[in-house]
Motif scaffolding. Sequence first.
Motif, PDB file in Angstrom:
ATOM      1  N   ALA A   6      -7.974  20.728  38.523  1.00 17.61           N
ATOM      2  CA  ALA A   6      -9.169  20.036  39.010  1.00 17.61           C
ATOM      3  C   ALA A   6      -9.499  20.504  40.415  1.00 17.61           C
ATOM      4  N   ASN A   7     -10.762  20.684  40.674  1.00 18.33           N
ATOM      5  CA  ASN A   7     -11.212  21.028  42.016  1.00 18.33           C
ATOM      6  C   ASN A   7     -12.181  19.951  42.495  1.00 18.33           C
ATOM      7  N   LYS A   8     -12.651  20.100  43.694  1.00 20.41           N
ATOM      8  CA  LYS A   8     -13.526  19.084  44.280  1.00 20.41           C
ATOM      9  C   LYS A   8     -14.826  18.931  43.485  1.00 20.41           C
ATOM     10  N   LEU A   9     -15.393  20.024  43.008  1.00 23.00           N
ATOM     11  CA  LEU A   9     -16.638  19.962  42.245  1.00 23.00           C
ATOM     12  C   LEU A   9     -16.447  19.157  40.964  1.00 23.00           C
ATOM     13  N   SER A  10     -15.386  19.428  40.239  1.00 23.04           N
ATOM     14  CA  SER A  10     -15.158  18.682  38.995  1.00 23.04           C
ATOM     15  C   SER A  10     -14.891  17.205  39.291  1.00 23.04           C
ATOM     16  N   LEU A  51     -16.336  28.611  45.347  1.00 26.47           N
ATOM     17  CA  LEU A  51     -17.679  28.309  45.839  1.00 26.47           C
ATOM     18  C   LEU A  51     -17.978  29.083  47.113  1.00 26.47           C
ATOM     19  N   THR A  52     -19.208  29.556  47.250  1.00 28.60           N
ATOM     20  CA  THR A  52     -19.644  30.126  48.520  1.00 28.60           C
ATOM     21  C   THR A  52     -20.172  28.982  49.385  1.00 28.60           C
ATOM     22  N   ILE A  53     -20.369  29.252  50.657  1.00 27.10           N
ATOM     23  CA  ILE A  53     -20.903  28.232  51.564  1.00 27.10           C
ATOM     24  C   ILE A  53     -22.289  27.779  51.096  1.00 27.10           C
ATOM     25  N   LEU A  54     -23.146  28.715  50.696  1.00 24.72           N
ATOM     26  CA  LEU A  54     -24.485  28.345  50.224  1.00 24.72           C
ATOM     27  C   LEU A  54     -24.426  27.489  48.963  1.00 24.72           C
ATOM     28  N   GLU A  55     -23.534  27.824  48.051  1.00 27.11           N
ATOM     29  CA  GLU A  55     -23.382  27.019  46.839  1.00 27.11           C
ATOM     30  C   GLU A  55     -22.905  25.612  47.184  1.00 27.11           C
ATOM     31  N   MET A  56     -21.945  25.521  48.109  1.00 26.20           N
ATOM     32  CA  MET A  56     -21.468  24.207  48.540  1.00 26.20           C
ATOM     33  C   MET A  56     -22.611  23.390  49.136  1.00 26.20           C
ATOM     34  N   LYS A  57     -23.420  24.042  49.952  1.00 25.94           N
ATOM     35  CA  LYS A  57     -24.536  23.360  50.609  1.00 25.94           C
ATOM     36  C   LYS A  57     -25.532  22.829  49.578  1.00 25.94           C
ATOM     37  N   ARG A  58     -25.887  23.654  48.609  1.00 21.77           N
ATOM     38  CA  ARG A  58     -26.859  23.239  47.585  1.00 21.77           C
ATOM     39  C   ARG A  58     -26.297  22.145  46.682  1.00 21.77           C
ATOM     40  N   LEU A  59     -25.051  22.296  46.260  1.00 28.88           N
ATOM     41  CA  LEU A  59     -24.443  21.291  45.391  1.00 28.88           C
ATOM     42  C   LEU A  59     -24.232  19.970  46.135  1.00 28.88           C
ATOM     43  N   ALA A  60     -23.838  20.052  47.395  1.00 25.07           N
ATOM     44  CA  ALA A  60     -23.666  18.839  48.196  1.00 25.07           C
ATOM     45  C   ALA A  60     -24.990  18.100  48.313  1.00 25.07           C
ATOM     46  N   SER A  61     -26.049  18.837  48.536  1.00 25.51           N
ATOM     47  CA  SER A  61     -27.372  18.230  48.627  1.00 25.51           C
ATOM     48  C   SER A  61     -27.753  17.568  47.304  1.00 25.51           C
ATOM     49  N   TYR A  62     -27.525  18.247  46.211  1.00 21.46           N
ATOM     50  CA  TYR A  62     -27.887  17.716  44.894  1.00 21.46           C
ATOM     51  C   TYR A  62     -27.093  16.443  44.572  1.00 21.46           C
ATOM     52  N   VAL A  65     -23.498  14.379  48.623  1.00 21.70           N
ATOM     53  CA  VAL A  65     -22.215  14.289  49.314  1.00 21.70           C
ATOM     54  C   VAL A  65     -22.237  15.241  50.513  1.00 21.70           C
ATOM     55  N   HIS A  66     -21.265  15.088  51.390  1.00 20.79           N
ATOM     56  CA  HIS A  66     -21.148  15.996  52.531  1.00 20.79           C
ATOM     57  C   HIS A  66     -20.596  17.333  52.030  1.00 20.79           C
ATOM     58  N   ILE A  67     -21.041  18.408  52.630  1.00 26.61           N
ATOM     59  CA  ILE A  67     -20.631  19.759  52.201  1.00 26.61           C
ATOM     60  C   ILE A  67     -19.112  19.931  52.191  1.00 26.61           C
ATOM     61  N   LEU A  68     -18.427  19.304  53.125  1.00 29.05           N
ATOM     62  CA  LEU A  68     -16.972  19.462  53.196  1.00 29.05           C
ATOM     63  C   LEU A  68     -16.242  18.754  52.063  1.00 29.05           C
ATOM     64  N   GLU A  69     -16.926  17.852  51.357  1.00 26.19           N
ATOM     65  CA  GLU A  69     -16.306  17.207  50.205  1.00 26.19           C
ATOM     66  C   GLU A  69     -16.118  18.191  49.053  1.00 26.19           C
ATOM     67  N   LEU A  70     -16.822  19.308  49.102  1.00 23.69           N
ATOM     68  CA  LEU A  70     -16.682  20.335  48.076  1.00 23.69           C
ATOM     69  C   LEU A  70     -15.647  21.389  48.430  1.00 23.69           C
ATOM     70  N   HIS A  71     -15.095  21.286  49.617  1.00 24.13           N
ATOM     71  CA  HIS A  71     -14.140  22.291  50.074  1.00 24.13           C
ATOM     72  C   HIS A  71     -12.733  21.756  49.933  1.00 24.13           C
ATOM     73  N   ASP A  72     -11.799  22.622  49.632  1.00 20.41           N
ATOM     74  CA  ASP A  72     -10.416  22.211  49.418  1.00 20.41           C
ATOM     75  C   ASP A  72      -9.573  22.165  50.694  1.00 20.41           C
ATOM     76  N   LYS A  76      -9.041  16.972  58.169  1.00 18.68           N
ATOM     77  CA  LYS A  76      -8.647  16.656  59.543  1.00 18.68           C
ATOM     78  C   LYS A  76      -8.684  17.898  60.439  1.00 18.68           C
ATOM     79  N   TYR A  77      -8.541  19.082  59.871  1.00 19.26           N
ATOM     80  CA  TYR A  77      -8.553  20.293  60.670  1.00 19.26           C
ATOM     81  C   TYR A  77      -9.976  20.732  61.022  1.00 19.26           C
ATOM     82  N   LEU A  78     -10.968  20.147  60.381  1.00 22.78           N
ATOM     83  CA  LEU A  78     -12.341  20.551  60.629  1.00 22.78           C
ATOM     84  C   LEU A  78     -13.152  19.495  61.361  1.00 22.78           C
TER      85      LEU A  78
END
Length: 100
Positions: A6-10, A51-62, A65-72, A76-78
Amino acid sequence: MNTIIANKLSQIIESKESKENNVFKPNRQFFKDVEIGQKRFWQLVRNEKNLTILEMKRLASYFGVHILELHDFTLKYLSEDNPISQKNKLDYKKYGLVKS
């Protein structure tokens, strides 16, 4: 039988399904809105591609959710108040990491 990690997108899709109490079935308009092809989208969901950054941005918008919720990465480091982030002067706005 293949095991899919499972990843963040799923996880976001599963959350959307449970909130709306129906199965998420992307249509042509969805793929047009997120500018991701059907084949690539399902590769992302199955964790076969990253995911690329642009894909994360578009999916987060759709998904609203926040873009970082799609990143693994561990978030806390960001965080903006993290000394490492301040030292490296990460430009959150430049990369679309600030929720608008």
